[in-house]
Scaffold this active site. Structure first.
Site, mmCIF file in Angstrom:
data_model
loop_
_atom_site.group_PDB
_atom_site.id
_atom_site.type_symbol
_atom_site.label_atom_id
_atom_site.label_comp_id
_atom_site.label_asym_id
_atom_site.label_seq_id
_atom_site.Cartn_x
_atom_site.Cartn_y
_atom_site.Cartn_z
ATOM 1 C CE LYS A 41 2.716 29.025 7.567
ATOM 2 N NZ LYS A 41 2.381 28.219 8.773
ATOM 3 N N GLY A 42 2.973 32.019 11.696
ATOM 4 C CA GLY A 42 3.742 32.611 12.436
ATOM 5 C C GLY A 42 4.020 32.562 14.071
ATOM 6 N N GLY A 43 2.607 31.817 14.675
ATOM 7 C CA GLY A 43 2.536 31.733 15.782
ATOM 8 C C GLY A 43 3.906 31.059 16.514
ATOM 9 C CD GLU B 134 5.748 28.568 9.260
ATOM 10 O OE1 GLU B 134 5.646 27.702 10.232
ATOM 11 O OE2 GLU B 134 5.165 29.781 9.273
HETATM 12 C C1 5RP Z 1 4.630 28.341 12.810
HETATM 13 C C2 5RP Z 1 3.187 28.445 12.185
HETATM 14 C C3 5RP Z 1 2.168 27.432 12.441
HETATM 15 O O1 5RP Z 1 1.900 26.937 11.338
HETATM 16 C C4 5RP Z 1 1.046 27.910 12.969
HETATM 17 O O2 5RP Z 1 1.345 28.720 14.302
HETATM 18 C C5 5RP Z 1 0.026 26.880 13.373
HETATM 19 O O3 5RP Z 1 0.639 26.015 14.546
HETATM 20 P P1 5RP Z 1 -0.192 24.870 15.106
HETATM 21 O O4 5RP Z 1 -0.290 23.737 14.154
HETATM 22 O O5 5RP Z 1 0.512 24.513 16.333
HETATM 23 O O6 5RP Z 1 -1.624 25.357 15.772
HETATM 24 O O7 5RP Z 1 3.105 29.278 11.468
HETATM 25 O O8 5RP Z 1 5.195 29.450 12.510
#
Ligand code: 5RP
Length: 222
Positions: free
Chosen positions: A98-100, A107
């Site tokens: 996670k962390g995108g 989180e």
């Molecule tokens: C944010 C996250 C998000 O859950 C993860 O990046 C997925 O994002 P998306 O639902 O837009 O695909 O960890 O920090």
């Protein structure tokens, strides 16, 4: 189905999943990202059936408030039945990257408090081995170069996510080219590096259930 339709489907499925458990005094943990946004919008339809939410980012807090859902400070909460959030990758053990969206630290904190972490994702996120998606690491700004050198020693290729400052005032290093065969070990090793706030591996505290959006419908993986 498009990726957005799959995200909408898992958001709806998550609402169905928690609906029988909602209580007037309940606080729900809410994640960050586009899939979590679909869930927030779905949750707004039943906002009179629970008390409020704790958000894992300023962006999600804003979205919740716009829907008229009260947002609480995590420190004022003693228990949380559910945390609902997306992921960038999941393996079959529900270990996640996670962390995108750079919200990994908050989180991870909210997930730590929740009794049940319900992960919602489209089928593109399920992988055999984690690491195709670059692993985010939140770092105290002055430690950035030191942490990057230590990550290289662990076999990764860190890249500074330019222009991004987390809600906690820190920076992100994205670690490329790691085939993560031991997610718990790597999560622990990265957290030992001085200057790391946390990393985006959720293996020590994985998801409890994954609602996966596929073209054949939403699959529940436990
Ligand atoms: C944010 C996250 C998000 O859950 C993860 O990046 C997925 O994002 P998306 O639902 O837009 O695909 O960890 O920090």
């Amino acid at each position: 189905m498009t990726q957005d339709e799959l995200k909408q489907a898992v958001a709806n499925a998550a609402l169905e999943y928690i609906l029988p458990h909602l209580e007037q005094n309940m606080i729900i943990g809410i994640g960050t990202g586009s899939t979590a946004n679909f869930f927030i919008d779905a949750l707004a339809k039943v906002k009179d059936r629970f008390d409020g939410a704790v958000a894992s980012s300023e962006a999600s807090a804003e979205r919740l408030k716009k829907h008229g859902i009260p947002v609480y400070d995590l420190n004022s909460i003693s228990e949380m039945r559910f945390y609902i959030d997306g992921a960038d990758e999941s393996n079959e053990h529900l270990h996640l990257i996670k962390g995108g969206g750079a919200a990994l630290t908050r989180e991870k904190i909210v997930a730590a408090v929740a009794q049940e972490f319900v992960c919602i994702a489209d089928e593109s996120k399920l992988v055999d081995v984690l690491g195709q998606f670059p692993l985010p690491v939140e770092v105290i700004p002055m430690a950035r170069s030191h942490v990057a050198r230590e990550i290289v020693k662990l076999g990764g290729d860190p890249a500074y996510r330019e222009g991004v400052v987390t809600d906690n005032g820190n920076v992100i290093l994205d670690v490329w080219n790691m085939s993560i065969v031991d997610p718990k070990g790597l999560e622990t090793a990265l957290n030992q590096i001085t200057g790391v706030v946390t990393n985006g591996l959720f293996a020590l505290r994985p998801a409890d259930v994954l609602l996966l959006g596929t073209s054949e419908g939403v699959k529940t993986i436990k």
